[in-house]
Design an enzyme around this catalytic site. Sequence first.
Site, PDB file in Angstrom:
ATOM      1  N   CYS A 152       0.863  -1.182   0.000  1.00  0.00           N
ATOM      2  CA  CYS A 152       0.000   0.000   0.000  1.00  0.00           C
ATOM      3  C   CYS A 152       0.896   1.228   0.000  1.00  0.00           C
ATOM      4  CB  CYS A 152      -0.920  -0.004   1.214  1.00  0.00           C
ATOM      5  SG  CYS A 152      -1.901   1.495   1.361  1.00  0.00           S
ATOM      6  N   HIS A 243      -3.310  -3.456 -10.776  1.00  0.00           N
ATOM      7  CA  HIS A 243      -4.053  -2.245 -11.097  1.00  0.00           C
ATOM      8  C   HIS A 243      -4.558  -2.301 -12.528  1.00  0.00           C
ATOM      9  CE1 HIS A 243      -2.977   0.098  -7.488  1.00  0.00           C
ATOM     10  NE2 HIS A 243      -1.880  -0.640  -7.525  1.00  0.00           N
ATOM     11  N   GLU A 298     -10.491   0.646  -4.642  1.00  0.00           N
ATOM     12  CA  GLU A 298      -9.430  -0.243  -4.162  1.00  0.00           C
ATOM     13  C   GLU A 298      -9.955  -1.643  -3.865  1.00  0.00           C
ATOM     14  OE1 GLU A 298      -6.176   0.867  -1.670  1.00  0.00           O
ATOM     15  OE2 GLU A 298      -6.940   2.912  -1.482  1.00  0.00           O
ATOM     16  N   CYS A 307      -4.766   6.454  -3.167  1.00  0.00           N
ATOM     17  CA  CYS A 307      -4.107   5.161  -3.339  1.00  0.00           C
ATOM     18  C   CYS A 307      -2.734   5.424  -3.947  1.00  0.00           C
ATOM     19  CB  CYS A 307      -4.929   4.246  -4.242  1.00  0.00           C
ATOM     20  SG  CYS A 307      -4.158   2.646  -4.593  1.00  0.00           S
ATOM     21  N   GLY A 310      -1.756   3.109  -6.719  1.00  0.00           N
ATOM     22  CA  GLY A 310      -2.609   3.449  -7.856  1.00  0.00           C
ATOM     23  C   GLY A 310      -2.105   4.665  -8.610  1.00  0.00           C
TER      24      GLY A 310
END
Length: 364
Positions: A152, A243, A298, A307, A310
Amino acid sequence: MAIAAAITLPLTAVKHRSLSSAPSSLSLSSSSIQLPRSLRLTAISAGQKPNFHVFASMSIQAPEKASATSFLDRKESGILHFVKYHGLGNDFILVDNRDSEEPKITPEQAVKLCDRNFGIGADGVIFALPGINGTDYTMRIFNSDGSEPEMCGNGVRCFARFIAELENLQGKQSFNVHTGAGLIVPEIQEDGKVRVDMGQPILKASDVPTKLTANKDQAAVKAKLDVDGLIWNVTCVSMGNPHCVTFGTESCNDLQVDELNLAEIGPKFEHHAVFPARTNTEFVQVFSPSHLKMRVWERGAGATLACGTGACAVVVAAVLEGRADRSCTVDLPGGPLDIEWRETDNHVYMTGPAELVFYGSIPL
């Protein structure tokens, strides 16, 4: 699990401050924020009056002195001490787990703690564990649904600030962190922001993973994805976690991200059959080659304010599709991140804030 908690809030009118620097005087005014009656609140004012509503039945007191280290050194049985941080509104419960190689709570307990109505409220629980394979620390995460992601980006920035608090470190600091996505190196900057070497993006479609057919050097770039009969152009990237990045549909290549019904469309991407490990999904609007805007759904957490992985995937996808430069500011609902996909080493670098919210204790 009972959710009665003791919370220590480092409050200012402008920004959060460590309790170690806050004065012991207490200044509260009745106004907007209401807390559940079950909470015992210890609030610290840092020289200015926060707008804060306090029930008369609550116990209000200002400790003479408090710090993250002394607070988390407490070892009461059945009590979890934690610190809450956020990175652009993507918020996490941080747990000092350096004395054990296994998380102190279960995924089921994490779900309860992350509940915003009946728990503390967070997008996930992050554990600081002992390092392995020569690293300084190990970072593990349980999402708000109990699943465990590999990494993360916003979380690792919060993790770095948390470690600095625990170790009482000042100024510029760097750590080697073992994660499910491999070695991650966050560095706290002089201005307090955290710059993270996120490593190399994974582009091979089968490694992302996605079942979409590779169409560019084993990668799925601007590939066609049918979602309920609507064809989206998507590029698949892994930053240690999967992703799916889209800039629009086959019929509309100029996405207006604020107009999306994310709660309706996000789960359809996350659970699409072409993503065997599910996926995070980023919907992107291009303002200029160096300025992008995204909204994210997410995997395991739903719509969040930010994110980090992301944002990294978005810049990689934008470069691959010829839409952006390698260095971009990415606007997320919670604020901007600076992302660079460096050509010299193929690594992606992310820079952004991580802010302390409060310290707390909760019985398990």
